[in-house]
Design a protein around this motif. Structure first.
Motif, PDB file in Angstrom:
ATOM      1  N   GLY B 240       5.885  -5.502  -2.122  1.00  0.00           N
ATOM      2  CA  GLY B 240       4.643  -4.424  -2.378  1.00  0.00           C
ATOM      3  C   GLY B 240       3.932  -5.162  -3.712  1.00  0.00           C
ATOM      4  O   GLY B 240       2.614  -5.022  -3.616  1.00  0.00           O
ATOM      5  N   ARG B 249      -2.173  -3.894   1.041  1.00  0.00           N
ATOM      6  CA  ARG B 249      -1.109  -2.969   0.992  1.00  0.00           C
ATOM      7  C   ARG B 249      -0.001  -3.260   1.994  1.00  0.00           C
ATOM      8  O   ARG B 249      -0.613  -3.595   3.400  1.00  0.00           O
ATOM      9  N   LEU B 250       1.116  -3.034   2.086  1.00  0.00           N
ATOM     10  CA  LEU B 250       2.150  -3.509   3.164  1.00  0.00           C
ATOM     11  C   LEU B 250       2.750  -2.025   3.685  1.00  0.00           C
ATOM     12  O   LEU B 250       2.751  -1.102   2.866  1.00  0.00           O
ATOM     13  N   PRO B 251       3.274  -2.207   4.874  1.00  0.00           N
ATOM     14  CA  PRO B 251       3.985  -1.104   5.614  1.00  0.00           C
ATOM     15  C   PRO B 251       5.369  -0.925   5.100  1.00  0.00           C
ATOM     16  O   PRO B 251       6.098  -1.016   5.891  1.00  0.00           O
ATOM     17  N   ILE B 252       5.359  -0.934   3.923  1.00  0.00           N
ATOM     18  CA  ILE B 252       6.770  -0.910   3.050  1.00  0.00           C
ATOM     19  C   ILE B 252       7.051   0.165   2.111  1.00  0.00           C
ATOM     20  O   ILE B 252       5.845   0.454   1.342  1.00  0.00           O
TER      21      ILE B 252
END
Lengths: 85, 417
Positions: B240, B249-252
């Motif tokens: 991230g 922005r990451l799905p993490i």
């Protein structure tokens, strides 16, 4: 790590359940980037994070907790809006 | 420098004075074709396969600390290919095949030990699920055997078979699963990449990613600017923060996973055993320590250490499963930072920024994926097409909902996988 429930006082971590990052739920009911953003994407900061916790084996209130993800230091906790027991 | 039995003998007889460093320590050049951010298992494997499979040697791996100092040095070393869903199944199958040839390919002893993994089940329903998973593994071309209670008892006579809450009904036995020596995997890939001309640059923290007109042009680092045509972010645990340098922005969500090791004991546990219902798994290292762990602490953390409630839960589960381990003393515990994704499966993909690639989201399954991930990312970097084994690891599957791989069916909350 201990969390402070505004209703019950400072309690052991075992009584609480993490309920996810504190985000604003989209208004619309159809799938779009706003829902993708809300459900999947995260700022995921290394530092101060705002998150929901449920006092699940206590009074069941939902709390808005501010916490440092680098140190686990709890910086503040309050009842989430509409999260009272 | 090649390792061989003859060489070990010769060095042993001549005072071991002939061993040299395993990799070069170059200063960063002003520009590379490809820059890989992150000198962990995945980054080093990517560099190795770029050089070996695609002949791309004008490559640098930038590591902010020392090689292999992140999660590849902080895991519990399990290697397996027992996934169920298409997308994951072919990837881990391919990765296990790479593991099986890895020591010869690298000329490096990674201590890969196919000692077998047994996933226990505790009800008729779970037995059906295990049979279904085993059939999926066999259909993928891998191995699986369904053991009944007596079959498990022959292998693991010391488990508590009649515990009140989770009596043992049997287990799914994956013989080709096992363990490997985690540090050696990083070192072996590092040596192989360095020998082929890749620059491994340590103590070089990336502080910025340069993007011009939607195209990546290089990185800013603690050792100066480095230009690059392609940049790969391979920094699971810190994905991230690095992606944010490119405005992504990451799905993490990052979570902490604890692990524990006991004092060294004589050989007592031949296999890897998982007790999913108790949130516990265990193996024995070649040094003799019992290496075990459980589930996430369940809250976001970058602390690389967890809290006592989870440690207590893991110990309780271990005692419930195999009471004899109560006599072993725990030497140490640690935590790793896990890139948790909304479906529990990883990401190897391009991004919306030209020349910028992502390899992240390994949840707590990154170690076994090291060769497969490096192979697939190298293929993607070299050809701009996903490798056949990794077509399912798209970044956009969360946006469009196509091809989500939620192995446990636990929904989109990051920490539930």
């Amino acid at each position: 790590m201990r969390l402070t429930c505004p209703l019950c006082g400072e309690r052991d971590l075992r009584e609480f359940t993490y309920r996810g990052a504190a985000l604003t739920r989209p208004e619309g009911e159809t799938w779009g980037d706003d829902w993708h953003d809300y459900i999947h994407l995260r700022d995921n900061p290394a530092g101060e994070n705002r998150e929901y916790w449920a006092h699940s084996t206590g009074c069941a209130a939902v709390l808005l907790v501010t916490r440092d993800t680098r140190t686990h230091e709890v910086l503040g906790s309050a009842l989430a809006k509409g999260g009272g027991a | 420098m090649r390792f061989s039995g003859l060489r070990v003998l010769k060095e042993g007889l001549t005072g071991n004075r002939g061993w040299g460093p395993h990799w070069r320590d170059p200063a960063p050049k002003p520009a590379y074709d490809i820059v890989i951010i992150g000198g962990g298992g995945h980054g080093l494997a990517t560099a190795f396969y770029l050089a070996k499979e695609h002949g791309l040697r004008n490559v640098a791996v930038l590591e902010k600390g020392y090689l292999g100092g992140g999660n590849v040095g902080r895991n519990t070393t399990i290697v397996r290919a027992n996934y169920f869903l298409p997308g994951n199944s072919e990837f881990y199958s391919h990765s296990l095949k790479l593991w099986e040839g890895l020591e010869q390919e690298l000329n490096y002893n990674v201590m890969h030990s196919q000692r077998g993994i047994i996933n226990l089940f505790h009800s008729d329903g779970q037995r059906d699920a295990a049979a279904r998973r085993g059939n999926a593994m066999i259909n993928q071309g891998d191995d699986a055997e369904l053991l009944d209670r007596d079959g498990v008892r022959r292998l693991l006579p010391y488990l508590d078979y009649d515990q009140g809450r989770f009596p043992i009904y049997g287990g799914l036995y994956h013989r080709r699963g096992g363990t490997a020596r985690h540090d050696a995997v990083a070192w072996g890939f590092a040596r192989g990449a360095s020998d082929r001309g890749v620059d491994l640059i340590q103590n070089c923290e990336v502080t910025g990613i340069d993007v011009e007109g939607g195209q990546v042009t290089g990185v800013q680092t603690s050792r100066g600017a480095i230009r690059a045509r392609k940049v790969a972010i391979v920094t699971a645990g810190r994905s991230g923060q690095v992606a944010a340098m490119a405005g992504m922005r990451l799905p993490i969500e990052s979570h902490i996973l604890q692990a524990f090791v006991t004092e060294g004991l004589k050989p007592v546990l031949d296999n890897v055993v998982t007790f999913g219902m108790g949130h516990f798994y265990i193996s024995q290292s070649d040094k003799g320590g019992l290496v075990f762990g459980g589930d996430l602490d369940m809250y976001p953390s970058y602390a690389q250490r967890g809290n006592l409630p989870t440690a207590e839960h893991v110990m309780e589960a271990g005692m419930a499963l195999m009471p004899m381990i109560g006599k072993a003393r725990v030497l140490r515990s640690w935590g790793g930072i896990m890139d948790m994704t909304p479906d529990g499966s990883p990401i190897i993909d391009r991004t919306d920024i030209g020349g910028l690639y992502l390899d992240c989201g390994w949840c707590y399954g990154g170690f076994k994926a090291v060769p497969g991930s490096g192979y697939a990312l190298a293929h993607l970097l070299a050809t701009d097409r996903p490798h056949d084994s990794a077509t399912g690891f798209r970044l956009d599957r969360f946006r469009d909902g196509v091809g989500l791989m939620d192995e446990e069916g636990t929904g989109a909350q990051h920490n539930t996988h």
